[in-house]
Every structure is written in C-alpha cells, then in structure tokens.
Enzyme design. Sequence first.
Site, PDB file in Angstrom:
ATOM      1  N   ASP A   1       0.773  -1.189  -0.002  1.00  0.00           N
ATOM      2  CA  ASP A   1       0.003   0.037  -0.050  1.00  0.00           C
ATOM      3  C   ASP A   1       0.875   1.348  -0.097  1.00  0.00           C
ATOM      4  O   ASP A   1       1.706   1.500   0.873  1.00  0.00           O
ATOM      5  CB  ASP A   1      -0.929  -0.024   1.180  1.00  0.00           C
ATOM      6  CG  ASP A   1      -1.841  -0.944   1.297  1.00  0.00           C
ATOM      7  OD1 ASP A   1      -1.864  -2.085   0.408  1.00  0.00           O
ATOM      8  OD2 ASP A   1      -2.847  -0.975   2.113  1.00  0.00           O
TER       9      ASP A   1
ATOM     10  N   GLU B   1     -11.825  -1.362   0.671  1.00  0.00           N
ATOM     11  CA  GLU B   1     -10.518  -1.134   1.284  1.00  0.00           C
ATOM     12  C   GLU B   1     -10.139   0.458   0.787  1.00  0.00           C
ATOM     13  O   GLU B   1     -10.445   0.437  -0.271  1.00  0.00           O
ATOM     14  CB  GLU B   1      -9.471  -1.949   1.164  1.00  0.00           C
ATOM     15  CG  GLU B   1      -9.820  -3.196   1.700  1.00  0.00           C
ATOM     16  CD  GLU B   1      -8.331  -4.357   1.578  1.00  0.00           C
ATOM     17  OE1 GLU B   1      -7.670  -4.589   2.651  1.00  0.00           O
ATOM     18  OE2 GLU B   1      -8.171  -4.830   0.397  1.00  0.00           O
TER      19      GLU B   1
END
EC number: 2.4.1.10
Length: 415
Positions: free
Chosen positions: A46, A287
Amino acid sequence: MTNLNYTPTIWTRADALKVNENDPTTTQPIVDADFPVMSDEVFIWDTMPLRSLDGTVVSVDGWSVIFTLTAQRNNNNSEYLDAEGNYDITSDWNNRHGRARICYWYSRTGKDWIFGGRVMAEGVSPTSREWAGTPILLNEDGDIDLYYTCVTPGATIAKVRGKVLTSEEGVTLAGFNEVKSLFSADGVYYQTESQNPYWNFRDPSPFIDPHDGKLYMVFEGNVAGERGSHVIGKQEMGTLPPGHRDVGNARYQAGCIGMAVAKDLSGDEWEILPPLVTAVGVNDQTERPHFVFQDGKYYLFTISHKFTYADGLTGPDGVYGFLSDNLTGPYSPMNGSGLVLGNPPSQPFQTYSHCVMPNGLVTSFIDNVPTSDGNYRIGGTEAPTVKIVLKGNRSFVERVFDYGYIPPMKNIILN
C-alpha cells in the site's frame, strides 16, 4: 456535534452484476513479468503519497515523498529457505501483513525512489502491525499528521505527528513518537471484532469537504451486526433478472465505506457517522476509500478483491467508484457497476491497492505476474502508474506511465 442526516447508499447485487472484466476502458494494462524492483531488501505494498487535506499530492522543497506499507525480505532467513537452500519468496510475501511497518521514500523525479526508513521507531506504535492510512502535510513548517491503523490486538484508527526535513541530499523525518488513538468500531454503525472475528476496520483517509470546510474522514468498515445476521432484502438485491435471485451465503459479506467528522480542524476528536456506502450481500471489503473532488462532484473510490465478492457475484481486483453531487449522497456506482479499473482476466493478481489522485493518475503495487514458464513472479514493488479520465459517471483508461511514477501536483517551500 453534527446534524448530518442521511441514509447510506446501497451498492446492490444488480449493480455488481453489471461488472465487465473484459471492458478495455476499465481494465488495467498488462504488467510485464520483467518489471524492475524498487528494493532487494524490502517488500512494499500500500502506497500513500504525501498530500494536503484537499487531496493535492505535494512535494516539499522539490522532494516528492511517499509512505508505504513495508516488510523486510527474508531471503537469508532459514525460515524461508527450502531443503535445497532456495528462498521461498511466496511464503515470505504471503506472511508480510503480520510484520507490516510504515516506511518512507523520497525522490527528485517523482519516481527513482530512495528508501528513507521507518516513520516510527520500533515500539512507538502500540500494536504489532502498522497498517495503511494517509500522510497529511499540515503547513509550510513541514508538520505532518500520519493517520493510520493500529492493528493486533484490535483495530484502531490513530494518528501520529512528526515533521519533514529537507536538504540538498535528501529527506529525513523527525518526531512521530507519540501515537494518538482516535476511535475504533462502535458496534452500532460498524461491526466489531466481537460481532465478527473477520471484521474490517482500517484505512483512514481525512479530507476537507470543499462545500462546508469541515474535516471528515472515510475508512473501511463492515456494517454492524453479528456475523451472518445481515438480511439481503429488496434494497440490497436491486432489480435482478431471473436466475440471479439465489444469494447463497451472501449474508456473510457486509462491507461498507465509513465516515467520521472531526470536532475541529485539529483532527484530535472525532464523531463516528453512518456509512456512506454499504455492500451487504455484495462484497466484504471496501479498502482504502478516498475522494477526488472534480467539477463540483464527489468521486468516492475504494479497492476490493475478487475473492471477497458474495456468492453469485464476481469482479476483478481493482478500483471501484461511486459518484455524488453531495458528500452524504446518494451515490451512484460509476460505469453502472462501480468498476473503474480492474486487473485483466489473464493476470488477475498483477496489481492491487490502487490510489486515485486528483490529476487522474492511479498508483498501485505489483502482487504477482504470470511468467512464460507457467509460474509467476512476486512483486512487492510499485506498479506502472495508469492515468484515467473521469467524465461524469464514466471513466476511461487513457495512458500508462513508468513504474512508481507519482509526480507532485504542487511544490511546497518549507519555512
């Protein structure tokens, strides 16, 4: 504190049935198996570009800065060596989440990233895992609030403040030594661990609403209630064709995009609000939600997986989006289905954790890419940046840039 009276938008099963994994206008171009790797020492996944509260990706004194979820590559650790002494990169990669730490990188070019190291020293974060969030440059003094998720035990939205320092040689960080817990799932709007041991509560993304000037935050959650107790009614179903009304075990999928509002612009105290979008009976994970504000509209993006879809539905790993004229909705799924940018069917796991920036550039990381010998290659590095064009409720893939290309939209000269 706030009189926000709204009803969450429902992402319906009928909406999700419109997902088309073979539409070239919403498909991420193929990533070649000979991709470069940012580091032989660490995995990254990420990616969190440094930005301001209006979403603008910023550089400081000409240096671009990104934060990443990071884990050491254990290529010399006997735990990850087979009987012949070969490095088992797949096991190492699959186990990365349990040792995730937030690190930073800097660059003069918006690519060619230089590793800066840990943001927080070991032991500063109160839990065993540092999971994703958003770094916000607060002012020209270089103060940064890093909103992130403290995970295991529990899951708590938190922030930690520090400072960015620059020189001709590079970038360093100072501070980031006192974590402030903000809030956890409440069990009223958002599912708790006691309600569901597989609950999701993470990924804070704060922003200033361009309409009212208040500080808000979106995050990933699950709709409150005991696991498996959710009812997929007419609203959750939408208008379905014959043969698509059996929902199987879809009651176990209860993802949502949550929201909270800050008491003031300091961001130290927050009030939890109802979800903006719910996906009961559709998908269990929404998410890294985040906004792009364009043409007076609210583009709300999230990422999700193929494996988290409910029974009877499917869609690619990638970006999903919703559009509204107002912060609190109602929202409509972009492109009819919600799909904005998905992996191609031939390489379903090539990229993930996309972040859509206000300039239309989309960054992500490489997960794994098939190779010519029928195997696959693990990434743990930045993927090629893709540009998408937003036209009302539609989106179009337009161009591919270099690996990890995250150029600043604005340069801030520090005091």
